[in-house]
Design a protein around this motif. Sequence first.
Motif, short mmCIF file in Angstrom:
data_model
loop_
_atom_site.label_atom_id
_atom_site.label_comp_id
_atom_site.label_asym_id
_atom_site.label_seq_id
_atom_site.Cartn_x
_atom_site.Cartn_y
_atom_site.Cartn_z
N ARG A 68 37.60 40.08 36.95
CA ARG A 68 37.07 41.15 37.79
C ARG A 68 36.64 40.61 39.16
O ARG A 68 36.19 39.46 39.26
CB ARG A 68 35.86 41.81 37.10
CG ARG A 68 36.21 42.45 35.78
CD ARG A 68 34.99 43.09 35.13
NE ARG A 68 33.92 42.16 34.82
CZ ARG A 68 33.92 41.35 33.77
NH1 ARG A 68 34.95 41.34 32.94
NH2 ARG A 68 32.90 40.52 33.54
N LYS A 70 34.27 40.51 42.61
CA LYS A 70 32.83 40.54 42.83
C LYS A 70 32.37 41.98 42.99
O LYS A 70 32.99 42.76 43.70
CB LYS A 70 32.49 39.74 44.09
CG LYS A 70 31.00 39.59 44.35
CD LYS A 70 30.74 38.73 45.57
CE LYS A 70 29.24 38.59 45.83
NZ LYS A 70 28.97 37.74 47.02
N PRO A 71 31.30 42.38 42.29
CA PRO A 71 30.90 43.79 42.31
C PRO A 71 30.38 44.25 43.67
O PRO A 71 29.71 43.49 44.38
CB PRO A 71 29.80 43.86 41.25
CG PRO A 71 29.22 42.48 41.23
CD PRO A 71 30.38 41.55 41.48
N LYS A 182 31.90 46.03 34.32
CA LYS A 182 31.51 46.04 35.73
C LYS A 182 30.00 46.18 35.87
O LYS A 182 29.38 45.55 36.75
CB LYS A 182 32.20 47.19 36.45
CG LYS A 182 33.70 47.02 36.63
CD LYS A 182 34.04 46.05 37.75
CE LYS A 182 33.82 46.67 39.11
NZ LYS A 182 34.31 45.80 40.21
N ASP A 185 28.32 42.93 35.58
CA ASP A 185 28.43 42.14 36.82
C ASP A 185 27.41 42.63 37.85
O ASP A 185 26.80 41.82 38.56
CB ASP A 185 29.84 42.28 37.40
CG ASP A 185 30.93 41.74 36.48
OD1 ASP A 185 30.61 40.87 35.64
OD2 ASP A 185 32.08 42.20 36.60
N ASN A 217 32.69 39.67 27.32
CA ASN A 217 31.94 39.05 28.41
C ASN A 217 31.09 37.90 27.88
O ASN A 217 29.99 38.12 27.36
CB ASN A 217 31.04 40.07 29.11
CG ASN A 217 30.36 39.49 30.34
OD1 ASN A 217 30.40 38.29 30.60
ND2 ASN A 217 29.70 40.34 31.12
#
Length: 323
Positions: A68, A70-71, A182, A185, A217
């Motif tokens: 994923r 970076k949020p 997400k 994160d 995760n």
Amino acid sequence: MSRQNSGKKETKLRASSGTRISKPTIFLLGFLLILVGIFGVLYNPSNSINATAPWKVSDAGILSFPEREKPVFTSQEIEDVYAPESSDTLRLLSFESKGEKIKALLRVPADSSSSPGLILLPGAGVSKEAEQGLAAELSNMGYATLTLDQRNLGGINTEKDLELFKAGLEPVEYTMVYDVLKASDVLAAQSEINPKKLAIIGESNGGRFAILVCALNPSLKGVIGISTSGYGTEEIDSSLVDDTEAYRFYRSIDPDTYLSTLPPAKFVLIHSFNDPVISHDLALRIYSLAKEPKAMYNVTEGTHGYTASMHPYLEKELAIILS
């Protein structure tokens, strides 16, 4: 143009029916075929998935996603009307996940500079606002929580998702799993949160998502399922299954499938002997399949979901998981 070409011999092709096809018609048909080919390449479901919603399911039924990014999120401090007596900081967060804006409430204990963090998933049909009673209770224990509204408020349609899966399109339930990944994160990125001390809690259907996300995760130290269970696909003999794609899909959304990949994260189950929605027998079955480290606690209320009698078990296990 027709008059200029009238003295030239026009080339003809004979179709199988004996009908003559003119050269302009052939060119038009060829052009249309090219357009169809380009459309097929651009809009092939597998290409669409690879471009915008990548996911994969192994032969064993394990769902996975690529790394994923970076949020990116927005944050706004709001009035805490859900626990007005508390001194917590409450923020409304918004982040993008697979084309949708996901809303979440971040509750941080007062005077906290490095709180352990919890993803909190309500049961189906329960909003993030309605879950703030438990969030405030967790804050009193010293834990920050990020409670989110899942798509469809956590409701699922497995039959529709199976149709999408067979068509090579992403099932909604997969996007819901990704939303929580997400969210983890986003939680880790908060300045008041210790990113090395993260766990996840889910009630009912939220517990099922919590188990999947914890397995996917590795940064999560444990999962606590409240009034939840798996679906029992572990008990099906795959050699006797006619529809292998359906079997692979149902395995991919069953928490049972992911229990072997949870360790070293700890699996904790809290359930009522008299739960009227998910029977205690189903809870015992998923617990028996789980690997160590694990723990199970039972209460007696005839209700589904979190009750005050679960508080000491929740406090005890969070202290162990996030020590």
